[in-house]
Enzyme design. Structure first.
Site, PDB file in Angstrom:
ATOM      1  N   HIS A  92       0.803  -1.070   0.056  1.00 23.91           N
ATOM      2  CA  HIS A  92       0.006  -0.136   0.045  1.00 23.91           C
ATOM      3  C   HIS A  92       0.778   1.189  -0.075  1.00 23.91           C
ATOM      4  O   HIS A  92       2.014   1.056   0.525  1.00 23.91           O
ATOM      5  CB  HIS A  92      -1.019  -0.037   1.187  1.00 23.91           C
ATOM      6  CG  HIS A  92      -0.341   0.080   2.679  1.00 23.91           C
ATOM      7  ND1 HIS A  92       0.182   1.360   3.179  1.00 23.91           N
ATOM      8  CD2 HIS A  92      -0.186  -0.928   3.440  1.00 23.91           C
ATOM      9  CE1 HIS A  92       0.782   1.063   4.297  1.00 23.91           C
ATOM     10  NE2 HIS A  92       0.450  -0.206   4.500  1.00 23.91           N
TER      11      HIS A  92
ATOM     12  N   CYS B 161       3.111  -4.690   7.138  1.00 23.55           N
ATOM     13  CA  CYS B 161       2.751  -4.577   5.317  1.00 23.55           C
ATOM     14  C   CYS B 161       4.434  -3.852   4.666  1.00 23.55           C
ATOM     15  O   CYS B 161       5.169  -3.774   5.349  1.00 23.55           O
ATOM     16  CB  CYS B 161       1.682  -3.363   5.186  1.00 23.55           C
ATOM     17  SG  CYS B 161      -0.011  -3.938   5.804  1.00 23.55           S
TER      18      CYS B 161
END
Length: 163
Positions: free
Chosen positions: A121, A137
């Site tokens: 992301h 992440c």
């Protein structure tokens, strides 16, 4: 438009490399987990091994769009918004949600990357790249995330390695 068939993420180099038919077609700096590598739920670590893109989230949203629970909030990231909300873990622009491909290692039970909400992301412009700082992440610059998203189909393999 070019479609990637494989993504490799090197934790040592803090770099994402995209491939099409075995040829390198893109490279981006990334930021992986501050807590290092690991698969366990709650560890805050980046999981290793082969994954695949389970879902593409955010098509058509503006650059810097803010997500909570994989849904756009209607906000667009600015330094002022970040300063007013210092506790937030900014998930921006687009999300490529990963699913582990190896049962017992990064899929199922207490090691399930999908249930851990492991994504590729975008992140705030104030966040450094090439330095492990995420909560598990893989973070990218928003412009890089937009390019990657546009060329990455659901099902694309994503290999995350220490080297």
């Amino acid at each position: 438009m070019m479609q990637l068939d494989h993504i490799h993420i090197s934790i040592a180099a803090q770099q994402l490399t995209g491939f099409q038919a075995g040829k390198v077609v893109c490279c981006y700096p990334v930021s992986s987990a501050l807590n290092g590598l690991g698969e366990r739920s709650g560890s805050g670590c980046t999981p290793r091994g082969e994954h695949r893109v389970r879902a593409r989230i955010g098509a058509g949203q503006p650059l810097g769009s803010v997500y909570i629970g994989r849904r756009p909030t209607g906000e667009v990231w600015t330094p002022e918004l970040a300063a007013a909300n210092p506790q937030r873990d900014w998930i921006l622009t687009r999300i490529l949600w990963l699913c582990g491909n190896r049962p017992g290692f990064n899929r199922g039970g207490q090691v399930d990357s999908q249930r851990r909400y492991i994504y590729l992301h975008g992140t705030g412009d104030d966040q450094p790249m090439c330095e492990p700082l995420s909560h598990g992440c893989i973070r990218l610059r928003n412009e890089d995330m937009l390019e990657l998203f546009d060329s990455t189909p659901v099902g694309c393999t994503v290999q995350i390695d220490a080297a």
